[in-house]
Motif scaffolding. Structure first.
Motif, PDB file in Angstrom:
ATOM      1  N   SER A  51       0.825  -1.130  -0.067  1.00 58.35           N
ATOM      2  CA  SER A  51       0.013  -0.031  -0.015  1.00 58.35           C
ATOM      3  C   SER A  51       1.014   1.191   0.048  1.00 58.35           C
ATOM      4  N   ILE A  52       2.137   1.242   0.462  1.00 56.71           N
ATOM      5  CA  ILE A  52       3.035   2.391   0.436  1.00 56.71           C
ATOM      6  C   ILE A  52       4.394   1.825   0.013  1.00 56.71           C
ATOM      7  N   GLY A  53       4.962   2.447  -1.020  1.00 56.65           N
ATOM      8  CA  GLY A  53       6.276   2.449  -1.479  1.00 56.65           C
ATOM      9  C   GLY A  53       7.188   3.427  -0.923  1.00 56.65           C
ATOM     10  N   PHE A  54       8.317   2.958  -0.465  1.00 58.31           N
ATOM     11  CA  PHE A  54       9.423   4.089   0.010  1.00 58.31           C
ATOM     12  C   PHE A  54      10.434   4.022  -1.040  1.00 58.31           C
ATOM     13  N   VAL A  55      10.849   5.584  -1.459  1.00 57.72           N
ATOM     14  CA  VAL A  55      11.819   5.602  -2.380  1.00 57.72           C
ATOM     15  C   VAL A  55      12.894   6.589  -1.772  1.00 57.72           C
ATOM     16  N   MET A  56      14.206   6.062  -1.749  1.00 54.72           N
ATOM     17  CA  MET A  56      15.211   6.794  -1.068  1.00 54.72           C
ATOM     18  C   MET A  56      15.656   7.579  -2.095  1.00 54.72           C
ATOM     19  N   ALA A  57      15.369   9.060  -2.147  1.00 53.26           N
ATOM     20  CA  ALA A  57      15.926   9.924  -3.133  1.00 53.26           C
ATOM     21  C   ALA A  57      17.226  11.053  -2.741  1.00 53.26           C
ATOM     22  N   LYS A  58      17.675  11.533  -3.622  1.00 53.93           N
ATOM     23  CA  LYS A  58      18.504  12.790  -3.263  1.00 53.93           C
ATOM     24  C   LYS A  58      17.684  13.797  -2.789  1.00 53.93           C
ATOM     25  N   PRO A  59      18.083  14.214  -1.601  1.00 52.02           N
ATOM     26  CA  PRO A  59      17.244  15.218  -0.995  1.00 52.02           C
ATOM     27  C   PRO A  59      16.851  16.349  -1.634  1.00 52.02           C
ATOM     28  N   TRP A  60      17.588  16.790  -2.817  1.00 52.28           N
ATOM     29  CA  TRP A  60      17.403  18.017  -3.488  1.00 52.28           C
ATOM     30  C   TRP A  60      16.173  17.566  -4.706  1.00 52.28           C
ATOM     31  N   ASP A  61      16.058  16.159  -4.899  1.00 53.62           N
ATOM     32  CA  ASP A  61      15.046  15.709  -5.797  1.00 53.62           C
ATOM     33  C   ASP A  61      13.661  15.658  -5.220  1.00 53.62           C
ATOM     34  N   VAL A  62      13.557  15.466  -3.675  1.00 52.15           N
ATOM     35  CA  VAL A  62      12.468  15.245  -3.052  1.00 52.15           C
ATOM     36  C   VAL A  62      10.964  16.183  -3.635  1.00 52.15           C
ATOM     37  N   PRO A  63      11.415  17.566  -3.302  1.00 50.94           N
ATOM     38  CA  PRO A  63      10.271  18.193  -3.791  1.00 50.94           C
ATOM     39  C   PRO A  63       9.836  18.304  -5.249  1.00 50.94           C
ATOM     40  N   TYR A  81       5.421  16.910  -8.704  1.00 48.22           N
ATOM     41  CA  TYR A  81       5.099  16.364 -10.214  1.00 48.22           C
ATOM     42  C   TYR A  81       4.015  15.148  -9.808  1.00 48.22           C
ATOM     43  N   GLY A  82       3.932  14.686  -8.749  1.00 48.88           N
ATOM     44  CA  GLY A  82       3.217  13.513  -8.362  1.00 48.88           C
ATOM     45  C   GLY A  82       3.825  12.167  -8.544  1.00 48.88           C
ATOM     46  N   ALA A  83       5.301  12.031  -8.908  1.00 40.62           N
ATOM     47  CA  ALA A  83       5.771  10.929  -9.008  1.00 40.62           C
ATOM     48  C   ALA A  83       5.980  10.284  -7.686  1.00 40.62           C
ATOM     49  N   ALA A  84       5.971  11.060  -6.569  1.00 41.04           N
ATOM     50  CA  ALA A  84       5.882  10.669  -5.326  1.00 41.04           C
ATOM     51  C   ALA A  84       4.716  11.465  -4.607  1.00 41.04           C
ATOM     52  N   ASP A  85       3.654  10.810  -3.788  1.00 38.91           N
ATOM     53  CA  ASP A  85       2.678  11.629  -3.138  1.00 38.91           C
ATOM     54  C   ASP A  85       2.962  12.294  -1.808  1.00 38.91           C
ATOM     55  N   VAL A  86       3.786  11.624  -1.322  1.00 41.48           N
ATOM     56  CA  VAL A  86       4.298  12.121   0.122  1.00 41.48           C
ATOM     57  C   VAL A  86       5.961  12.361   0.154  1.00 41.48           C
ATOM     58  N   GLY A  87       6.512  13.222   0.844  1.00 45.94           N
ATOM     59  CA  GLY A  87       8.124  13.262   1.027  1.00 45.94           C
ATOM     60  C   GLY A  87       8.406  13.873   2.307  1.00 45.94           C
ATOM     61  N   ILE A  88       9.546  13.946   2.563  1.00 40.83           N
ATOM     62  CA  ILE A  88      10.295  14.232   3.801  1.00 40.83           C
ATOM     63  C   ILE A  88      11.417  15.220   3.137  1.00 40.83           C
ATOM     64  N   CYS A  89      11.707  16.372   3.286  1.00 42.20           N
ATOM     65  CA  CYS A  89      12.932  17.215   3.108  1.00 42.20           C
ATOM     66  C   CYS A  89      13.194  18.166   3.991  1.00 42.20           C
ATOM     67  N   GLY A  90      14.050  18.959   3.871  1.00 42.37           N
ATOM     68  CA  GLY A  90      14.437  20.054   4.633  1.00 42.37           C
ATOM     69  C   GLY A  90      13.794  21.368   4.076  1.00 42.37           C
ATOM     70  N   LEU A  91      13.412  22.343   5.046  1.00 41.84           N
ATOM     71  CA  LEU A  91      12.649  23.605   4.641  1.00 41.84           C
ATOM     72  C   LEU A  91      13.817  24.221   3.833  1.00 41.84           C
ATOM     73  N   ASP A  92      14.996  24.118   3.864  1.00 44.09           N
ATOM     74  CA  ASP A  92      15.925  25.190   2.910  1.00 44.09           C
ATOM     75  C   ASP A  92      15.709  24.417   1.643  1.00 44.09           C
ATOM     76  N   VAL A  93      15.797  23.036   1.467  1.00 39.11           N
ATOM     77  CA  VAL A  93      15.716  22.641   0.087  1.00 39.11           C
ATOM     78  C   VAL A  93      14.330  22.912  -0.618  1.00 39.11           C
ATOM     79  N   LEU A  94      13.298  23.053   0.270  1.00 38.76           N
ATOM     80  CA  LEU A  94      11.926  23.171  -0.459  1.00 38.76           C
ATOM     81  C   LEU A  94      11.939  24.558  -0.814  1.00 38.76           C
ATOM     82  N   ARG A  95      12.417  25.497   0.288  1.00 42.00           N
ATOM     83  CA  ARG A  95      12.311  26.929   0.201  1.00 42.00           C
ATOM     84  C   ARG A  95      12.987  27.131  -1.440  1.00 42.00           C
ATOM     85  N   GLU A  96      14.132  26.643  -1.424  1.00 41.21           N
ATOM     86  CA  GLU A  96      15.289  26.928  -2.524  1.00 41.21           C
ATOM     87  C   GLU A  96      14.335  26.578  -3.680  1.00 41.21           C
TER      88      GLU A  96
END
Ligand code: PRP
Length: 226
Positions: free
Chosen positions: A62-74, A79-94
């Protein structure tokens, strides 16, 4: 709320189809804390993050976990390639990516700051001519200096930004400060904080509506343990 884990080690047969929810996790610095949080929330069991498999599904797929480069998570999440993610606020705002941000998470605490040589004679940020700024965050750096009427030349680097002033490439840097030891070791001091940073849970906007039951379940499980 049930504390029964919904995750167990994947069986060979469960890895073929795309799970209905894809969850992008950052490799590196905050990987361990992200996985520990999800395990505490009952969303994962032990994941073999060294596996060459790119999508690690839970027991019922029901859930698939993808280990991604932090800068690629947002990017994955917008784009909906992932539904949910965890990243730093720095990376997200940039990144400037447009996603839902339902929860701040209790790790990844640091700050994005302007720093410069500790023996600089002039007043910080006041320059007669265009200062050069070395950074991994060109968008946030540009915005910070523009808002203060400083005509900065922003030089993008991909790491070891503290070398900028040391090698004479830049007057100042904009970079992450956690303990401050990298700055100190290179004769630099913090001048201004641009952004207080921590990890953030992000959700694709369409998935937030279309998969609301599953997504809300994930948010509530995480909220319950932070
Ligand atoms: C980050 C950041 C600083 C350092 C700050 O670098 O860019 O260099 O950590 O941490 P401190 O305040 O605890 O010393 P990272 O280790 O991610 O490597 P990088 O510089 O190559 O990106």
């Amino acid at each position: 709320m049930s504390s029964t884990p919904v995750f167990a080690a994947p069986s060979e047969s469960s890895v073929e189809s795309r799970p209905p929810i894809l969850f992008a996790l950052p490799k590196g610095r905050t990987a361990e804390e992200s996985l520990a949080l999800l395990e505490k929330a009952g969303l994962t069991g032990p994941l073999d993050t060294n596996s060459r498999k790119l999508v690690l599904p839970n027991a019922d797929n029901s859930i698939g976990f993808v280990m991604a480069k932090p800068w690629d998570v947002p990017t994955y999440v917008e784009y909906g390639a992932a539904d949910v993610g965890i990243c730093g606020l720095d990376v997200l705002r940039e990144s400037g990516r447009r996603v839902h941000e339902p929860l701040r998470l209790p790790f990844g605490h640091c700050r994005l700051s302007v720093a410069g040589p500790k023996d600089r004679p002039d007043t910080p940020l006041r320059y007669a001519s265009q200062p050069r700024i070395a950074t991994k965050y060109p968008r946030l750096a540009q915005e910070f200096f523009r808002k203060r009427g400083v005509n900065a030349e922003v030089i993008g680097l991909s790491g070891s930004v503290e070398l900028g002033p040391v090698l004479g490439l830049a007057d100042l840097i904009v970079d992450i400060v956690e303990t401050g030891s990298t700055l100190r070791a290179n004769g630099l001091v913090e001048i201004r904080t641009i952004l207080d940073v921590q990890a953030v849970l992000i959700i694709n906007r369409a998935a937030y509506q279309l998969k609301s039951k599953q997504i809300q379940g994930i948010i509530e499980r995480i909220r319950a343990v932070i």
